[in-house]
Write a protein that holds these residues in place. Structure first.
Motif, mmCIF file in Angstrom:
data_model
loop_
_atom_site.group_PDB
_atom_site.id
_atom_site.type_symbol
_atom_site.label_atom_id
_atom_site.label_comp_id
_atom_site.label_asym_id
_atom_site.label_seq_id
_atom_site.Cartn_x
_atom_site.Cartn_y
_atom_site.Cartn_z
ATOM 1 N N ALA A 1 49.018 35.022 43.370
ATOM 2 C CA ALA A 1 48.476 34.182 42.290
ATOM 3 C C ALA A 1 47.001 34.487 42.057
ATOM 4 O O ALA A 1 46.537 34.571 40.910
ATOM 5 C CB ALA A 1 48.668 32.707 42.639
ATOM 6 N N MET A 2 46.254 34.682 43.141
ATOM 7 C CA MET A 2 44.830 35.002 43.021
ATOM 8 C C MET A 2 44.632 36.376 42.390
ATOM 9 O O MET A 2 43.767 36.555 41.527
ATOM 10 C CB MET A 2 44.160 34.948 44.397
ATOM 11 C CG MET A 2 42.658 35.146 44.368
ATOM 12 S SD MET A 2 41.916 35.005 46.032
ATOM 13 C CE MET A 2 42.266 33.283 46.387
ATOM 14 N N LEU A 3 45.433 37.340 42.809
ATOM 15 C CA LEU A 3 45.318 38.685 42.262
ATOM 16 C C LEU A 3 45.667 38.701 40.776
ATOM 17 O O LEU A 3 45.022 39.396 39.983
ATOM 18 C CB LEU A 3 46.240 39.636 43.038
ATOM 19 C CG LEU A 3 45.992 41.142 42.883
ATOM 20 C CD1 LEU A 3 44.587 41.511 43.326
ATOM 21 C CD2 LEU A 3 47.023 41.929 43.694
ATOM 22 N N THR A 4 46.668 37.916 40.387
ATOM 23 C CA THR A 4 47.038 37.809 38.968
ATOM 24 C C THR A 4 45.901 37.203 38.158
ATOM 25 O O THR A 4 45.583 37.667 37.057
ATOM 26 C CB THR A 4 48.313 36.956 38.811
ATOM 27 O OG1 THR A 4 49.374 37.539 39.575
ATOM 28 C CG2 THR A 4 48.724 36.857 37.352
ATOM 29 N N LYS B 1 39.447 39.991 44.556
ATOM 30 C CA LYS B 1 40.556 40.929 44.730
ATOM 31 C C LYS B 1 40.737 41.278 46.207
ATOM 32 O O LYS B 1 41.871 41.324 46.696
ATOM 33 C CB LYS B 1 40.299 42.190 43.894
ATOM 34 C CG LYS B 1 41.382 43.237 44.013
ATOM 35 C CD LYS B 1 41.280 44.271 42.900
ATOM 36 C CE LYS B 1 39.993 45.040 42.924
ATOM 37 N NZ LYS B 1 39.940 46.080 41.871
ATOM 38 N N LEU B 2 39.635 41.504 46.902
ATOM 39 C CA LEU B 2 39.710 41.793 48.336
ATOM 40 C C LEU B 2 40.340 40.619 49.069
ATOM 41 O O LEU B 2 41.240 40.805 49.912
ATOM 42 C CB LEU B 2 38.311 42.072 48.890
ATOM 43 C CG LEU B 2 38.182 42.161 50.419
ATOM 44 C CD1 LEU B 2 39.016 43.306 50.960
ATOM 45 C CD2 LEU B 2 36.718 42.307 50.814
ATOM 46 N N THR C 1 43.300 46.817 39.704
ATOM 47 C CA THR C 1 43.990 45.561 40.001
ATOM 48 C C THR C 1 45.423 45.592 39.482
ATOM 49 O O THR C 1 46.346 45.101 40.150
ATOM 50 C CB THR C 1 43.236 44.374 39.379
ATOM 51 O OG1 THR C 1 41.872 44.403 39.813
ATOM 52 C CG2 THR C 1 43.854 43.049 39.786
ATOM 53 N N LYS C 2 45.618 46.177 38.309
ATOM 54 C CA LYS C 2 46.970 46.302 37.764
ATOM 55 C C LYS C 2 47.863 47.116 38.701
ATOM 56 O O LYS C 2 49.025 46.753 38.942
ATOM 57 C CB LYS C 2 46.909 46.963 36.384
ATOM 58 C CG LYS C 2 48.269 47.103 35.701
ATOM 59 C CD LYS C 2 48.118 47.726 34.327
ATOM 60 C CE LYS C 2 49.474 47.846 33.634
ATOM 61 N NZ LYS C 2 49.324 48.432 32.267
ATOM 62 N N MET C 3 47.325 48.197 39.235
ATOM 63 C CA MET C 3 48.083 49.030 40.165
ATOM 64 C C MET C 3 48.457 48.231 41.415
ATOM 65 O O MET C 3 49.590 48.329 41.917
ATOM 66 C CB MET C 3 47.260 50.261 40.544
ATOM 67 C CG MET C 3 47.957 51.214 41.499
ATOM 68 S SD MET C 3 46.917 52.641 41.920
ATOM 69 C CE MET C 3 45.623 51.816 42.887
ATOM 70 N N MET C 4 47.511 47.426 41.920
ATOM 71 C CA MET C 4 47.792 46.601 43.101
ATOM 72 C C MET C 4 48.871 45.574 42.803
ATOM 73 O O MET C 4 49.766 45.333 43.631
ATOM 74 C CB MET C 4 46.507 45.897 43.558
ATOM 75 C CG MET C 4 45.497 46.798 44.215
ATOM 76 S SD MET C 4 44.076 45.847 44.804
ATOM 77 C CE MET C 4 43.171 47.122 45.675
ATOM 78 N N LEU C 5 48.796 44.946 41.648
ATOM 79 C CA LEU C 5 49.799 43.947 41.277
ATOM 80 C C LEU C 5 51.187 44.565 41.198
ATOM 81 O O LEU C 5 52.181 43.977 41.641
ATOM 82 C CB LEU C 5 49.440 43.291 39.941
ATOM 83 C CG LEU C 5 48.619 42.000 39.994
ATOM 84 C CD1 LEU C 5 48.292 41.533 38.592
ATOM 85 C CD2 LEU C 5 49.381 40.908 40.752
#
Length: 234
Positions: A199-202, A182-183, A222-226
């Protein structure tokens, strides 16, 4: 919530599982601990895993404790904790190096230039260190401080190194590996490689949902970041 967790013996049953998030958020309502409670739990998490000789978890717990103390302007306390971690150990013991990395982490937000200089001085000793976890902690710290300074292109390779080492040590779907991915994804996005990073974050989000669960604090983060970087993706 704390009374309910105590009644269920929840805190004692999760401490040995290697999931530091259990020390960071409530197991009943999932809200993050804050203030004095957060500070004390971070201290206790490090000491608990250190005494249990859970090396990989202790490493993360020390870094977390240093960061939390620094966040609450407890820089002196963070320094004392790092000195406690080094007590009785030889100079190039991996645990000493990890304590010094944690010390740099603790000053990252207030004085990133000083943090970067501390890491620079550590680099020759890290290069001689054979402990993969110590090298991973150092690479992560480099990525974080450079990212904090908006030097994203310089930070991304260090994040990639941290992902590679953590994958070898913990496996591709371990929560710690996913956190490093994620980082790296965020650094890629911020450096202009938006499609690759998104794509990596997904992929991280999908894996976290399957492995950790949709309600886990890491998955929600992670959802918030996406939703921030690619609205409608998550």
């Amino acid at each position: 919530c704390l009374a309910e967790m105590a009644a269920q013996n929840e805190f004692m049953t999760v401490q040995g599982r290697g999931d530091l998030s259990r020390w960071e958020h409530c197991g009943v309502c999932y809200q993050l601990f804050t203030g004095v409670l957060e500070v004390e739990l971070c201290r206790r998490a490090w000491r608990h895993h250190r005494d249990a000789q859970e090396t990989d978890v202790t490493r993360g717990a020390l870094a977390t404790a240093g960061n939390v103390l620094a966040h609450y302007d407890e820089g002196d306390a963070a320094a004392r904790l790092c000195e406690e971690a080094k007590r009785g150990l030889a100079g190039d013991d991996p645990r000493v190096l990890e304590a010094e990395v944690a010390r740099a982490d603790a000053v990252r937000q207030t004085n990133p230039d000083a943090a970067l200089e501390m890491l620079k001085r550590l680099r020759p000793r890290i290069a001689r260190c054979e402990d993969a976890g110590t090298r991973m902690m150092f690479a992560t710290s480099q990525a974080l401080v450079l990212g904090f300074m908006d030097r994203y292109q310089e930070a991304a390779p260090f994040a990639a190194e941290a992902v590679e080492i953590e994958t070898l040590c913990s496996g591709p779907e371990d929560a710690r590996t996913l956190d490093k991915k994620k980082l790296r994804a965020v650094l890629l996005i911020e450096s202009g490689r938006v499609d690759e990073g998104t794509a990596m974050l997904t992929q991280v989000f999908v894996t976290q949902t399957r492995v950790l669960g949709a309600d886990h604090v890491d998955t929600q983060d992670t959802k918030m970041m996406l939703n921030e970087y690619a609205p409608g993706t998550a």
